[in-house]
Design a protein around this motif. Sequence first.
Motif, mmCIF file in Angstrom:
data_model
loop_
_atom_site.group_PDB
_atom_site.id
_atom_site.type_symbol
_atom_site.label_atom_id
_atom_site.label_comp_id
_atom_site.label_asym_id
_atom_site.label_seq_id
_atom_site.Cartn_x
_atom_site.Cartn_y
_atom_site.Cartn_z
ATOM 1 N N LEU A 13 0.823 -1.203 0.000
ATOM 2 C CA LEU A 13 0.000 0.000 0.000
ATOM 3 C C LEU A 13 0.866 1.265 0.000
ATOM 4 N N GLY A 14 1.973 1.234 0.699
ATOM 5 C CA GLY A 14 2.899 2.372 0.700
ATOM 6 C C GLY A 14 3.491 2.610 -0.672
ATOM 7 N N LYS A 17 0.893 4.199 -2.827
ATOM 8 C CA LYS A 17 0.756 5.614 -2.468
ATOM 9 C C LYS A 17 1.836 6.451 -3.143
ATOM 10 N N VAL A 18 3.077 5.990 -3.107
ATOM 11 C CA VAL A 18 4.170 6.723 -3.736
ATOM 12 C C VAL A 18 3.944 6.819 -5.240
ATOM 13 N N ILE A 20 1.112 6.739 -6.928
ATOM 14 C CA ILE A 20 0.007 7.660 -7.205
ATOM 15 C C ILE A 20 0.458 9.101 -7.009
ATOM 16 N N THR A 21 1.192 9.360 -5.938
ATOM 17 C CA THR A 21 1.646 10.718 -5.663
ATOM 18 C C THR A 21 2.535 11.231 -6.785
ATOM 19 N N LYS A 24 0.385 11.508 -10.337
ATOM 20 C CA LYS A 24 -0.749 12.427 -10.458
ATOM 21 C C LYS A 24 -0.335 13.794 -10.984
ATOM 22 N N ASP A 49 1.592 18.448 -0.300
ATOM 23 C CA ASP A 49 2.249 17.154 -0.501
ATOM 24 C C ASP A 49 3.698 17.207 -0.029
ATOM 25 N N SER A 56 6.672 13.468 7.316
ATOM 26 C CA SER A 56 6.783 12.015 7.397
ATOM 27 C C SER A 56 8.240 11.601 7.606
ATOM 28 N N ALA A 78 8.048 3.685 1.138
ATOM 29 C CA ALA A 78 7.056 4.770 1.125
ATOM 30 C C ALA A 78 7.517 5.979 1.920
#
Length: 79
Positions: A13-14, A17-18, A20-21, A24, A49, A56, A78
Motif C-alpha cells: 500500500l505504501g 501511495k508513492v 500515485i503521488t 498524479k 504534498d 513524514s 514509502a
Amino acid sequence: TVTGDVLGLLFVLGAIKVSITVSKYIPQVLLNYQRKSTVGWNVQNVLLDLTGGILSFVQLYGDCANMKNWGGFKGNFAK
C-alpha cells in the motif's frame, strides 16, 4: 504469520501511495510544458504534498533515533 502478512500489505500500500503521488502530477506538468503556462497548477496542493513528505521524514527520523535503529531509512520505500 499474520503479522508478516499485514506488514507486507502495508509495504504494498505504501508503494502504491508513492506511485500515485508521483504520477498524479505528470499530466499537468506535460500540459503546462506544452502550453508554456502554469494555468491550472494548484501550488497549494504541491506544497501540502511536500510538507506532508517532509513531516513524514521527520517522524521516521524521530522514530529511528528513539529506537537507536536506523534501518527504517532503508526498509521503508514509502517513507
